[in-house]
Design a protein around this motif. Sequence first.
Motif, short mmCIF file in Angstrom:
data_model
loop_
_atom_site.label_atom_id
_atom_site.label_comp_id
_atom_site.label_asym_id
_atom_site.label_seq_id
_atom_site.Cartn_x
_atom_site.Cartn_y
_atom_site.Cartn_z
N SER A 178 0.81 -1.23 0.00
CA SER A 178 0.00 0.00 0.00
C SER A 178 0.83 1.27 0.00
O SER A 178 0.45 2.27 -0.59
CB SER A 178 -0.94 0.02 1.21
OG SER A 178 -2.03 -0.82 1.00
N LEU A 215 3.76 1.92 -1.34
CA LEU A 215 4.70 2.12 -2.44
C LEU A 215 4.11 3.03 -3.52
O LEU A 215 2.93 2.94 -3.84
CB LEU A 215 5.08 0.78 -3.07
CG LEU A 215 5.81 -0.21 -2.16
CD1 LEU A 215 6.09 -1.50 -2.92
CD2 LEU A 215 7.10 0.39 -1.63
N PRO A 216 4.94 3.90 -4.11
CA PRO A 216 4.43 4.73 -5.21
C PRO A 216 4.16 3.87 -6.43
O PRO A 216 4.94 2.97 -6.76
CB PRO A 216 5.59 5.71 -5.47
CG PRO A 216 6.81 5.00 -4.97
CD PRO A 216 6.35 4.17 -3.81
N PRO A 217 3.04 4.07 -7.12
CA PRO A 217 2.69 3.22 -8.26
C PRO A 217 3.74 3.28 -9.37
O PRO A 217 4.36 4.30 -9.61
CB PRO A 217 1.36 3.81 -8.75
CG PRO A 217 0.80 4.51 -7.57
CD PRO A 217 1.99 5.05 -6.83
N GLY A 218 3.92 2.14 -10.01
CA GLY A 218 4.83 2.00 -11.15
C GLY A 218 4.40 0.79 -11.94
O GLY A 218 3.21 0.60 -12.17
N GLN A 230 -4.96 1.05 -7.63
CA GLN A 230 -4.08 1.98 -6.90
C GLN A 230 -3.21 2.79 -7.85
O GLN A 230 -2.37 3.56 -7.41
CB GLN A 230 -3.18 1.22 -5.92
CG GLN A 230 -3.86 0.21 -5.01
CD GLN A 230 -5.09 0.75 -4.35
OE1 GLN A 230 -5.04 1.75 -3.65
NE2 GLN A 230 -6.22 0.09 -4.55
N TRP A 289 -1.27 1.36 -10.46
CA TRP A 289 -0.17 0.60 -11.04
C TRP A 289 -0.48 0.15 -12.46
O TRP A 289 -1.63 -0.11 -12.81
CB TRP A 289 0.12 -0.64 -10.19
CG TRP A 289 0.70 -0.35 -8.84
CD1 TRP A 289 0.01 0.05 -7.72
CD2 TRP A 289 2.07 -0.43 -8.47
NE1 TRP A 289 0.88 0.23 -6.67
CE2 TRP A 289 2.15 -0.07 -7.09
CE3 TRP A 289 3.23 -0.78 -9.14
CZ2 TRP A 289 3.36 -0.05 -6.40
CZ3 TRP A 289 4.43 -0.76 -8.44
CH2 TRP A 289 4.48 -0.39 -7.09
N ASP A 296 8.80 -2.64 -10.94
CA ASP A 296 9.03 -2.02 -9.64
C ASP A 296 8.62 -2.96 -8.51
O ASP A 296 9.17 -2.88 -7.41
CB ASP A 296 8.24 -0.71 -9.53
CG ASP A 296 8.65 0.28 -10.60
OD1 ASP A 296 9.78 0.77 -10.54
OD2 ASP A 296 7.84 0.54 -11.52
#
Length: 201
Positions: free
Chosen positions: A30, A32-35, A54, A56, A97
Amino acid sequence: MDAEAWNERYRASELVWSAGPNQFVETELSGLPPGRALDLACGEGRNAIWLARQGWQVTAVDFAQAGLDKGRMLAEALDVAWVRADATTWRGDASYDVCLVAYLQLAAAERGAAVSNAYDSVRTGGTFLWVSHDLSNISEGVGGPTDPAVLMTAEDVLTDLGGRAFEVQQAGRVARLVADGHREDSADTAWDCLVRLVRRD
């Protein structure tokens, strides 16, 4: 079980698994920055769909076409690429990622191949997350496989990675409460194996 056995299982019910993400996948990823994310052995895609919601960009891989078809239908217009392939032979390009593998229960040799493929798909600095039924669950927990050959510990998963360089953020067994299906106020404990790593090489 082979791919056709899983196809039959997925065709036999509306959803084999819940529609929401696995609790450990949600908790661990939750923040982590989306990638770019890879969900290897995605089944019906519940974790892939949650990741896409989210923000991603997700690649969801499974060898059972029926599971992928369900996931594609549930995902609607979300950014998910559905790929039919076996987790023990599929190869990523070391650009993700995040790679997650949730409840892929395989004997040691096949598990080792899947662990390596999953980890090798992650970029340097990326996150590898493995969640499965722990070996101790067979004697101390509820549910899950009853064949010890397809159960594992966190140490087994780390050993599968050989000499690869990584930072261990978590590696051990975790408790998961499971409703017993008979009384709404009762629950039992299942024991899962959870390994979260950051790739360092």
